[in-house]
Design an enzyme around this catalytic site. Structure first.
Site, PDB file in Angstrom:
ATOM      1  N   GLU A  73      39.065 -27.033  29.055  1.00  0.00           N
ATOM      2  CA  GLU A  73      39.430 -28.446  29.031  1.00  0.00           C
ATOM      3  C   GLU A  73      38.194 -29.293  28.737  1.00  0.00           C
ATOM      4  O   GLU A  73      37.461 -29.664  29.668  1.00  0.00           O
ATOM      5  CB  GLU A  73      40.013 -28.873  30.379  1.00  0.00           C
ATOM      6  N   ASN A 119      49.925 -29.925  35.019  1.00  0.00           N
ATOM      7  CA  ASN A 119      49.101 -30.338  36.150  1.00  0.00           C
ATOM      8  C   ASN A 119      49.462 -31.794  36.426  1.00  0.00           C
ATOM      9  O   ASN A 119      49.068 -32.682  35.676  1.00  0.00           O
ATOM     10  CB  ASN A 119      47.608 -30.200  35.800  1.00  0.00           C
ATOM     11  N   TRP A 120      50.221 -31.977  37.496  1.00  0.00           N
ATOM     12  CA  TRP A 120      50.707 -33.333  37.789  1.00  0.00           C
ATOM     13  C   TRP A 120      49.636 -34.228  38.390  1.00  0.00           C
ATOM     14  O   TRP A 120      49.839 -35.429  38.547  1.00  0.00           O
ATOM     15  CB  TRP A 120      51.909 -33.257  38.739  1.00  0.00           C
ATOM     16  N   LYS A 121      48.516 -33.646  38.788  1.00  0.00           N
ATOM     17  CA  LYS A 121      47.449 -34.426  39.440  1.00  0.00           C
ATOM     18  C   LYS A 121      48.071 -35.215  40.604  1.00  0.00           C
ATOM     19  O   LYS A 121      48.965 -34.691  41.267  1.00  0.00           O
ATOM     20  CB  LYS A 121      46.741 -35.318  38.416  1.00  0.00           C
ATOM     21  N   GLY A 132      48.363 -32.389  31.367  1.00  0.00           N
ATOM     22  CA  GLY A 132      48.330 -33.443  32.374  1.00  0.00           C
ATOM     23  C   GLY A 132      49.431 -34.459  32.132  1.00  0.00           C
ATOM     24  O   GLY A 132      50.609 -34.222  32.409  1.00  0.00           O
ATOM     25  N   GLY A 133      49.069 -35.586  31.555  1.00  0.00           N
ATOM     26  CA  GLY A 133      49.992 -36.719  31.371  1.00  0.00           C
ATOM     27  C   GLY A 133      51.348 -36.342  30.789  1.00  0.00           C
ATOM     28  O   GLY A 133      52.394 -36.791  31.277  1.00  0.00           O
ATOM     29  N   GLY A 166      43.053 -37.007  29.100  1.00  0.00           N
ATOM     30  CA  GLY A 166      43.614 -38.329  29.363  1.00  0.00           C
ATOM     31  C   GLY A 166      43.183 -39.389  28.368  1.00  0.00           C
ATOM     32  O   GLY A 166      43.382 -40.580  28.598  1.00  0.00           O
ATOM     33  N   GLU A 222      38.051 -33.039  37.245  1.00  0.00           N
ATOM     34  CA  GLU A 222      38.157 -34.201  38.148  1.00  0.00           C
ATOM     35  C   GLU A 222      37.645 -33.838  39.542  1.00  0.00           C
ATOM     36  O   GLU A 222      37.087 -34.684  40.245  1.00  0.00           O
ATOM     37  CB  GLU A 222      39.614 -34.705  38.180  1.00  0.00           C
ATOM     38  N   HIS A 275      38.878 -27.946  38.499  1.00  0.00           N
ATOM     39  CA  HIS A 275      39.240 -28.970  37.510  1.00  0.00           C
ATOM     40  C   HIS A 275      38.090 -29.963  37.378  1.00  0.00           C
ATOM     41  O   HIS A 275      37.419 -30.272  38.367  1.00  0.00           O
ATOM     42  CB  HIS A 275      40.524 -29.688  37.943  1.00  0.00           C
ATOM     43  N   SER A 300      44.852 -33.797  26.476  1.00  0.00           N
ATOM     44  CA  SER A 300      45.751 -34.560  25.584  1.00  0.00           C
ATOM     45  C   SER A 300      46.714 -33.674  24.793  1.00  0.00           C
ATOM     46  O   SER A 300      46.987 -33.934  23.622  1.00  0.00           O
ATOM     47  CB  SER A 300      44.936 -35.469  24.649  1.00  0.00           C
TER      48      SER A 300
HETATM   49  P1  13P Z   1      45.856 -34.752  29.917  1.00  0.00           P
HETATM   50  O1  13P Z   1      46.869 -33.786  29.334  1.00  0.00           O
HETATM   51  O2  13P Z   1      46.472 -35.935  30.550  1.00  0.00           O
HETATM   52  O3  13P Z   1      44.799 -35.070  28.918  1.00  0.00           O
HETATM   53  O4  13P Z   1      45.124 -33.959  31.108  1.00  0.00           O
HETATM   54  C1  13P Z   1      44.644 -32.685  30.889  1.00  0.00           C
HETATM   55  C2  13P Z   1      44.285 -32.084  32.205  1.00  0.00           C
HETATM   56  O5  13P Z   1      43.351 -32.511  32.847  1.00  0.00           O
HETATM   57  C3  13P Z   1      45.112 -30.974  32.698  1.00  0.00           C
HETATM   58  O6  13P Z   1      44.521 -30.348  33.782  1.00  0.00           O
END
Ligand code: 13P
Length: 241
Positions: free
Chosen positions: A165, A9-11, A225-226, A171, A98, A96, A204
């Site tokens: 999640e 997930n590149w956000k 994510g990251g 993050g 966020e 999500h 993470s």
């Molecule tokens: P991180 O892997 O950066 O913690 O993010 C997880 C995430 O929100 C994937 O949707």
């Protein structure tokens, strides 16, 4: 058989040009990747078309990060199912944390978005998870249970991926213990009509913890994510052992 799904997930990261650069660097690392796993890149809307064209014929699937429930209309800033499928999109992240936290997404709108995705032949990746405060108050099970119950009303469980999640693990570098993620994912599974739904862990996930996470019996994949922003690291995650 439950399918393994590893999704990035590149956000709000990567322009179209950066997305193509990433692909060029990623693909050589995936030539030996076992075909028992589905690899998905959930990119910003602006990169979907270019990614789809470049991935044509490859095993990697393209995913979006949101979808509106109406087919069209006066919904400034939103995107419809037809707009996504036209670009070759196969998956879409829905609900999500966020989106729930910063953009007012509720279980009701998440449910509408899930149904819209399926109506358009997209596989939604439904995200659920508790905050740190809820976990500390011993409410994890109740929160997850409520999200699953309300989000999945009228949703086809044959065309669905779920991602657990925990919000406090997103993050932060503070990964949920893999055995605890396994336990919560088992609880989610016990609430489903279709126990074959693939359930991912997210929060993470890194090259150095993916093997342990994927060794857990209830965990069918990861939403990353990251660590999905960097091609070598993401390739290591995809090629977990
Ligand atoms: P991180 O892997 O950066 O913690 O993010 C997880 C995430 O929100 C994937 O949707």
């Amino acid at each position: 058989m439950r399918k393994i799904v590893i999704a990035g997930n590149w956000k709000m990261h990567k322009t179209q040009a950066e997305s193509l650069e990433f692909l060029q660097a990623l693909l050589p690392h995936l030539t030996e990747t076992s075909d028992d796993r589905e690899v998905v890149l959930c990119a910003p809307f602006t990169a979907l078309s270019a990614l789809s064209k470049s991935l044509h014929g490859s095993l990697i699937r393209v995913g979006a990060q949101n979808i509106h429930w109406e087919d069209q209309g006066a919904y400034t800033g939103e995107i419809s199912g037809a707009m996504l499928t036209e670009l070759g999109v196969r998956y879409v992240v829905v609900g999500h944390s966020e989106r729930r936290q910063y953009f007012g997404e509720t279980d009701e709108t998440v449910n509408l978005r899930l149904k819209a995705a399926q109506k358009h032949g997209l596989i939604p990746i439904l995200c659920v998870g508790e905050t740190k405060q809820q976990r500390d108050a011993g409410e994890t099970e109740a929160v997850i249970s409520r999200q699953i119950e309300q989000d999945l009303v009228g949703v086809d469980q044959q065309q669905l991926v779920i991602a657990y999640e925990p919000i406090w693990a997103i993050g932060t570098g503070d990964t949920c213990e893999s055995s605890e993620a396994n336990r919560v994912i088992g609880l989610i599974r016990s609430q489903l009509k279709n126990p074959q739904v693939s359930i991912q862990y997210g929060g993470s996930v890194k090259p150095d913890n993916i093997d342990e996470i994927m060794a857990q019996p209830e965990i069918d994949g990861a939403l990353v994510g990251g660590a999905s922003l960097q091609p070598e690291g993401f390739a290591r995650i995809v090629n977990f052992q």
